[in-house]
Design a protein around this motif. Structure first.
Motif, PDB file in Angstrom:
ATOM      1  N   ASP A  75      33.395  39.906  60.623  1.00 46.68           N
ATOM      2  CA  ASP A  75      33.853  41.083  60.318  1.00 46.68           C
ATOM      3  C   ASP A  75      35.399  41.336  60.066  1.00 46.68           C
ATOM      4  O   ASP A  75      35.842  42.155  59.433  1.00 46.68           O
ATOM      5  N   ARG A  79      37.692  42.468  57.114  1.00 47.16           N
ATOM      6  CA  ARG A  79      38.803  43.573  57.293  1.00 47.16           C
ATOM      7  C   ARG A  79      39.759  42.901  56.488  1.00 47.16           C
ATOM      8  O   ARG A  79      40.777  43.667  55.988  1.00 47.16           O
ATOM      9  N   GLY A  84      42.887  45.198  56.032  1.00 47.15           N
ATOM     10  CA  GLY A  84      42.936  46.142  57.229  1.00 47.15           C
ATOM     11  C   GLY A  84      43.995  45.732  58.186  1.00 47.15           C
ATOM     12  O   GLY A  84      44.240  46.319  59.343  1.00 47.15           O
ATOM     13  N   ALA A  94      37.509  50.276  53.494  1.00 45.04           N
ATOM     14  CA  ALA A  94      36.904  49.697  54.582  1.00 45.04           C
ATOM     15  C   ALA A  94      36.866  50.413  55.790  1.00 45.04           C
ATOM     16  O   ALA A  94      36.239  50.838  56.703  1.00 45.04           O
ATOM     17  N   ASP A  95      38.257  50.744  56.298  1.00 44.61           N
ATOM     18  CA  ASP A  95      38.592  51.553  57.575  1.00 44.61           C
ATOM     19  C   ASP A  95      37.935  52.808  57.301  1.00 44.61           C
ATOM     20  O   ASP A  95      37.401  53.315  58.403  1.00 44.61           O
TER      21      ASP A  95
END
Length: 231
Positions: A75, A79, A84, A94-95
């Motif tokens: 994960d 990110r 991220g 994605a956020d």
């Protein structure tokens, strides 16, 4: 104690290092760090005291920990690949999807359940349009989770979520799913699994999966024709 994971990720010319490890039975924590240039940008800790309280030990405990540690590490790698952890950077798609899921699906499912379920997706390579494949659901020790209630939603920034599927996993903890998708926009499919014992979820970003637009004449990103220059 498990062997940890170390992954270098490049985003926009900058290398980020993701490191995950088990702190050991005396401090039952799965600890992940994201570094850049020697600076710690992010740390994520997950307790596995619940597994010890269940009496898991030996190979059974090792398997459960390996699955959790790998999921946590993957994960953070995902990110990092989407930017991220850029210091002061804007939120990534994605956020945004993560925020949508937390609002729509009740936040961090693992915090409120006895036994978190883990989901994995195996796509049908022959499927040209839409999303088709097999969803597998297992418990923390890697055991099949039969009869689990499964649903799928389409989430996209700026749009209401669309429920696409509801069903139950079979005796093997698997369920075959084929989804017809609406015209493409930045979107993700969120699979949710729920039973009396626990819950879990899995997000699939459609663009990352190379899912084709179902409208005639619209190709997937991998199939898009090169631009033609005019003279």
């Amino acid at each position: 104690m498990l062997t940890g994971f170390n992954t270098d990720v490049n985003f926009d010319g900058v290398t980020y290092h993701v490191q995950s490890e088990d702190r050991g039975l005396d401090n039952p924590i799965l600890d992940s760090l994201v570094y850049c240039g020697g600076q710690i940008l992010h740390q994520e800790k997950t307790s596995y005291r619940d597994l010890l309280d269940q009496g898991l030990e030996g190979h059974e405990l090792d398997r459960a920990l390996a699955r959790r540690l790998e999921a946590q590490h993957r994960d953070l790698v995902r990110r990092a690949r989407h930017g991220g952890f850029v210091p002061g950077g804007p939120p990534t798609l994605a956020d945004v999807f993560g925020d949508l899921e937390d609002g729509l699906l009740g936040g961090d499912l693992s915090a409120d359940v006895i036994m978190p379920l883990e989901l994995s997706w195996k796509p049908d390579e022959a499927c040209r349009f839409g999303l088709s494949g097999t969803l597998s659901i297992v418990g923390p020790a890697g055991e099949a989770a039969p009869g689990v209630e499964v649903s799928a939603r389409l989430v996209s920034p700026g749009f209401d979520p669309a429920r696409l599927f509801e069903g139950h996993a079979g005796a093997s903890g698997e369920i075959t799913i084929a989804l017809a998708l609406p015209p493409m926009r930045p979107a993700a499919i969120v699979f949710s699994a729920q039973s009396a014992a626990g819950a879990g979820r899995l997000r699939i970003d459609l663009e990352a999966e190379g899912v084709s637009d179902p409208r005639p004449g619209h190709a997937s990103p991998a199939e898009s024709p090169a631009p033609v220059s005019s003279s």
